[in-house]
Design a protein around this motif. Sequence first.
Motif, PDB file in Angstrom:
ATOM      1  N   ASN A 143      48.406  49.033  49.596  1.00  0.00           N
ATOM      2  CA  ASN A 143      47.745  48.101  48.685  1.00  0.00           C
ATOM      3  C   ASN A 143      47.765  48.667  47.271  1.00  0.00           C
TER       4      ASN A 143
ATOM      5  N   GLY B 140      45.153  44.699  43.561  1.00  0.00           N
ATOM      6  CA  GLY B 140      44.937  43.911  44.774  1.00  0.00           C
ATOM      7  C   GLY B 140      43.613  44.248  45.450  1.00  0.00           C
ATOM      8  N   LEU B 141      43.310  45.540  45.553  1.00  0.00           N
ATOM      9  CA  LEU B 141      42.039  45.939  46.165  1.00  0.00           C
ATOM     10  C   LEU B 141      40.838  45.470  45.347  1.00  0.00           C
TER      11      LEU B 141
ATOM     12  N   PHE C  49      40.706  42.875  43.145  1.00  0.00           N
ATOM     13  CA  PHE C  49      40.540  41.415  43.190  1.00  0.00           C
ATOM     14  C   PHE C  49      40.103  40.935  44.573  1.00  0.00           C
ATOM     15  N   SER C  50      40.554  41.600  45.633  1.00  0.00           N
ATOM     16  CA  SER C  50      40.130  41.192  46.977  1.00  0.00           C
ATOM     17  C   SER C  50      38.700  41.625  47.282  1.00  0.00           C
ATOM     18  N   SER C  51      38.167  42.610  46.557  1.00  0.00           N
ATOM     19  CA  SER C  51      36.774  43.005  46.794  1.00  0.00           C
ATOM     20  C   SER C  51      35.781  42.086  46.081  1.00  0.00           C
TER      21      SER C  51
ATOM     22  N   GLY D 154      35.772  38.709  46.230  1.00  0.00           N
ATOM     23  CA  GLY D 154      35.414  37.600  47.136  1.00  0.00           C
ATOM     24  C   GLY D 154      34.253  37.919  48.061  1.00  0.00           C
TER      25      GLY D 154
END
Length: 144
Positions: free
Chosen positions: A87, A91-92, A94-96, A98
Motif C-alpha cells: 500500500n 492510499g492508507l 485516504f482509506s483511513s 472512511g
Amino acid sequence: MAASMATSSTVAGLGSALLSSSPKRLNLTSGFIKSSVPARNPLKLAKASGGKVTCFQGDWLRTDLNVIGFGLIGWLAPSSIPIINGNSLTGLFFSSIGPELAHWPTGPALNSPFWLLMITWHLGLFICLTFGQIGFKGRTEDYF
C-alpha cells in the motif's frame, strides 16, 4: 511689569540656563508627516508600511499557483508508491478517513492509526511545498 515681560526675549530655564530665540531651529518629527529631508536609515524610508519600520516586503509570501500545483504533484507522486506492505502512504491515509467518518460525531481515538497517517502525509506535503517555494522563487528572483 507685564509690558516688560512681553518684550523680553530670554527665558530662564532649568538650571538657570538662558533660553533665547536662536537661529537654530528645533526639528520635530512624526511618523504621520513626511519629512522634507530624505531618510539616511534605509529602514525609515517613506514607503514603510503605515509609518512602522519594516524589514520585509509587503507581499512577503509571493504566492504562485505553479508552486502549489507542482508541490502537490511532487508530493503525491512519491507518496503514492506502494511500499508499505503493498500500500502507499496516500492510499492508507485516504482509506483511513472512511472508517473514522463512519462514527462521525465522535472523533478518532488517540490510538487510531489515522493520526500517524495524517501527520506524516501532511508533514511531507508541507515540506515539499516549502522547498518548492524556496526553489521556484529563488530561481525566478535570481538568488541562485
